[in-house]
Design an enzyme around this catalytic site. Structure first.
Site, mmCIF file in Angstrom:
data_model
loop_
_atom_site.group_PDB
_atom_site.id
_atom_site.type_symbol
_atom_site.label_atom_id
_atom_site.label_comp_id
_atom_site.label_asym_id
_atom_site.label_seq_id
_atom_site.Cartn_x
_atom_site.Cartn_y
_atom_site.Cartn_z
ATOM 1 N N LEU A 54 0.854 -1.177 0.000
ATOM 2 C CA LEU A 54 0.000 0.000 0.000
ATOM 3 C C LEU A 54 0.894 1.231 0.000
ATOM 4 O O LEU A 54 1.830 1.331 0.795
ATOM 5 C CB LEU A 54 -0.907 0.030 1.231
ATOM 6 C CG LEU A 54 -2.075 -0.944 1.245
ATOM 7 C CD1 LEU A 54 -2.882 -0.780 2.530
ATOM 8 C CD2 LEU A 54 -2.977 -0.750 0.030
ATOM 9 N N TYR A 55 0.584 2.161 -0.879
ATOM 10 C CA TYR A 55 1.413 3.348 -1.083
ATOM 11 C C TYR A 55 0.588 4.562 -0.674
ATOM 12 O O TYR A 55 -0.337 4.967 -1.381
ATOM 13 C CB TYR A 55 1.810 3.426 -2.552
ATOM 14 C CG TYR A 55 3.087 4.163 -2.836
ATOM 15 C CD1 TYR A 55 4.246 3.465 -3.149
ATOM 16 C CD2 TYR A 55 3.136 5.548 -2.813
ATOM 17 C CE1 TYR A 55 5.428 4.132 -3.433
ATOM 18 C CE2 TYR A 55 4.310 6.221 -3.092
ATOM 19 C CZ TYR A 55 5.446 5.508 -3.401
ATOM 20 O OH TYR A 55 6.620 6.172 -3.672
ATOM 21 N N PHE A 56 0.898 5.120 0.485
ATOM 22 C CA PHE A 56 0.166 6.270 1.011
ATOM 23 C C PHE A 56 0.829 7.574 0.554
ATOM 24 O O PHE A 56 2.056 7.676 0.502
ATOM 25 C CB PHE A 56 0.146 6.239 2.540
ATOM 26 C CG PHE A 56 -0.617 5.086 3.123
ATOM 27 C CD1 PHE A 56 -1.959 5.216 3.444
ATOM 28 C CD2 PHE A 56 0.006 3.867 3.347
ATOM 29 C CE1 PHE A 56 -2.673 4.157 3.978
ATOM 30 C CE2 PHE A 56 -0.692 2.794 3.881
ATOM 31 C CZ PHE A 56 -2.037 2.941 4.199
#
Length: 208
Positions: free
Chosen positions: A116-118
């Site tokens: 997951l890339y925030f």
């Protein structure tokens, strides 16, 4: 040479202030270069009162401007934990005063999980910049670790995430410390990185 006038061989704009015109012929190609050039001039204005006055900036003192941030935080987790990590990390970062926007997307996928890339953006007063930035990382990372995620995916740990290493690795942190001591008894290889103890003292991430 196919290099466009005003650009270097890497395609970077190298023109002067006078080269900036409102009638940009090829907006799709030139708008980023124009933006970067204007930002460069504004940074010069922060150091030069004459340029600040020419650009209509109210001050040439950098400390008079609020700080704005854009950064990313990537983590890995099993498929079964991605939904809850997504929801709780977004909520944790969004709840910090000063956060303007926060989002996330899945950037890498595997048989057993994904990354997951925030991305977050925020602002703070000049004297609170480090406090805000640290708070985002503290709250976001804590939400990830408390819900079954890994500390990082591909950006690594460095100095910023070093303070979370013991929590993330549990008993494995002591194993890592012992291995580092055995392979680097003088402690000269990347001292104080990965949150490991160092004879040279810790490298503290700013708190305020």
């Amino acid at each position: 040479s196919h290099t466009k006038p005003g650009y270097n061989d890497l395609g970077r704009y190298t023109g002067k202030k006078d080269d900036i015109t409102p009638n940009v012929q090829d907006r799709s190609r030139d708008r980023n270069a124009l933006t970067h050039q204007i930002l460069r001039l504004k940074m010069e204005g922060l150091r030069n009162p004459e340029i600040a006055e020419e650009l209509g900036m109210p001050s040439s003192n950098l400390d008079d401007y609020p700080r704005r941030f854009v950064d990313t935080m990537e983590i890995a987790a099993p498929w079964s934990r991605l939904d809850v990590i997504y929801e709780r990390a977004l909520a944790a970062i969004a709840a910090i005063p000063g956060t303007l926007a926060v989002s996330a997307h899945q950037s890498h996928a595997y048989l057993d999980g994904a990354c997951l890339y925030f991305t977050f953006a925020g602002k703070s007063e000049a004297d609170q910049k480090d406090r805000y930035y640290r708070a985002v990382w503290d709250e976001g990372t804590t939400a990830v670790l408390n819900n079954g995620g890994a500390l990082s995916h591909h950006h690594g740990v460095g100095v910023n995430r070093g303070r979370f290493m013991e929590t993330a690795l549990g008993g494995g942190f002591n194993v890592l410390t012992s291995i580092k001591s055995a392979l680097d008894p003088s402690g000269i290889l990347n001292p104080s990185k990965l949150g490991l103890p160092s004879a040279f003292g810790p490298i503290e991430f700013p708190e305020h």
